[in-house]
Design an enzyme around this catalytic site. Sequence first.
Site, PDB file in Angstrom:
ATOM      1  N   SER A 248       0.824  -1.200   0.000  1.00 19.15           N
ATOM      2  CA  SER A 248       0.000   0.000   0.000  1.00 19.15           C
ATOM      3  C   SER A 248       0.868   1.264   0.000  1.00 19.15           C
ATOM      4  O   SER A 248       1.651   1.478  -0.919  1.00 19.15           O
ATOM      5  CB  SER A 248      -0.949  -0.045   1.200  1.00 19.15           C
ATOM      6  OG  SER A 248      -2.026   0.857   1.037  1.00 19.15           O
ATOM      7  N   ASP A 427      -9.353  -6.921  -4.441  1.00 15.04           N
ATOM      8  CA  ASP A 427      -8.657  -5.709  -4.011  1.00 15.04           C
ATOM      9  C   ASP A 427      -9.520  -4.476  -4.280  1.00 15.04           C
ATOM     10  O   ASP A 427     -10.293  -4.445  -5.234  1.00 15.04           O
ATOM     11  CB  ASP A 427      -7.339  -5.572  -4.786  1.00 15.04           C
ATOM     12  CG  ASP A 427      -6.234  -4.930  -3.961  1.00 15.04           C
ATOM     13  OD1 ASP A 427      -6.533  -3.949  -3.267  1.00 15.04           O
ATOM     14  OD2 ASP A 427      -5.090  -5.422  -4.032  1.00 15.04           O
ATOM     15  N   HIS A 459      -7.248  -6.222  -0.277  1.00 14.60           N
ATOM     16  CA  HIS A 459      -6.134  -5.280  -0.253  1.00 14.60           C
ATOM     17  C   HIS A 459      -4.969  -5.805   0.584  1.00 14.60           C
ATOM     18  O   HIS A 459      -3.807  -5.644   0.211  1.00 14.60           O
ATOM     19  CB  HIS A 459      -6.622  -3.941   0.306  1.00 14.60           C
ATOM     20  CG  HIS A 459      -5.562  -2.891   0.400  1.00 14.60           C
ATOM     21  ND1 HIS A 459      -4.770  -2.511  -0.677  1.00 14.60           N
ATOM     22  CD2 HIS A 459      -5.140  -2.132   1.455  1.00 14.60           C
ATOM     23  CE1 HIS A 459      -3.931  -1.569  -0.293  1.00 14.60           C
ATOM     24  NE2 HIS A 459      -4.115  -1.322   0.989  1.00 14.60           N
TER      25      HIS A 459
END
Length: 490
Positions: A248, A427, A459
């Site tokens: 991320s 995701d 995610h």
Amino acid sequence: MRNAFDRHEALHKATPPPAIASTPVSAVLSSFSPRLSFILSASTLRPLFSRLRPSTLTHMSSGAASFLPLPPPREIPSTFVASVKSWWAAGEKESAASEERLLRKLPYFRPAGSPSSTPDHAHDVVATSSRVELDDPKHYLNTFAINAVFPSADAPPPAVVLHGYGAGLGFFFQNFPALGKWAGKRGSSVYALDWLGMGRSARVPFQVKAKREDIDGRVREAESFFIDSLEQWRQKMGLETMTLVGHSLGGYLSVAYALRYPTRVSKLILVSPAGVPRDPNSTTYSREVTDEQTLGANSQDHAELATSRRVEDLKSSQQEAQKQESRSRKVFTYLWEQGWSPFQVVRSTLFWGPMLIGKYSSRRFIGLSDEETRAMHEYILNITLAKGSGEYCISHLLAPGAHARRPLVDRIDRLKIPVTFVYGDHDWMDPEGGKESVERLRQAGNGNGRMYIIPHAGHHVYLDNPKAMNDLLVKELDRAADPSRTSYSP
């Protein structure tokens, strides 16, 4: 409200650490308040343990070092009273214990302060945790290391695992066993860090001096806060090059670091990276809080190369989720887009904070065991309630539309190293940026870009399907760059 926070911190600083007790009564009292634990043990255990930290106590048995057990993680609070108790107990010592509780799952982990012992050859690696001081002694990075007992002269560069926004190195506890096995086999090392101002690293003031209209200046200062500290850490550790594994925001910052220090990065593995596409209209950031953990992972799962069809399917599911966004999700998205820190919101609720975090933990980690879910909850609780710092970067790196002010897709073609993108098939991070980035790398002469999609994962790919993610990590760590697919133009 700030005074309430200050009084809370002052109480924890002024209160001696709680004793580790084994009786049911002491366990109940210590779960309510560290101060009661101190009163209980002042006449018995305190003289013995007053100079030792509970999370690193050791004793010798039959000539070998063993560790006193940490108390089990508390139940996730479901009532206001339980939430108050949890809020009261939170602090630096609880934070250290919550992290160590996750790291002790590794049989070769040695807590800080434990006596060294002769290797029993049962494991070919040893894991430790420490604080690495940077140039400013008030700045330090919380560091977890897995080092080979017998380092190899021709070992590949160490892997450095970097967490996402507001998270911490403990999130990767299910990936460390596979990474440790890789380190032992290859005679290399694996490190996991908490970014400066996040996790259990130094919570130093975060500020950007550039004017609001100076977008490039704001982005440069915000990125520098993190990547300059990573460079100082690399120098302190004496590493020449390293492979960065970033999730991320950690993926975004990994690319930013590689662009500024290109000779120090051997390859990039970007797991659901943020800030890649120009304008991810289908990205719904509120899903980080509202989505349940993606289930269904099995031993047969494996990462698949991301074909155009797979990317289109994922985009379609994201667009459908955006259409169904609830009112609460829209409020959260609005706050995120306006630069609010979700952790700031939680801290502002004071006593209600642990209960709010508990709702997230119960939903997000339903695929873990009950003990693991409670352990993750305590870990997240303590790093969330810590002083706000690096989290305030968000409004400088992301525009009001929740896309990067300086998207990586427009910068990544300068890299001449292998770059791997990884997304989950559920995701919420837009995969289009990864697909376009691989193509832009190819057009720039770098054919070592790849993109994968992992099944039964959202995610947090590494948590949702650790087996498939670990297999891919080892594969990519071992993958050698193909010189014939890279053109080095002056």
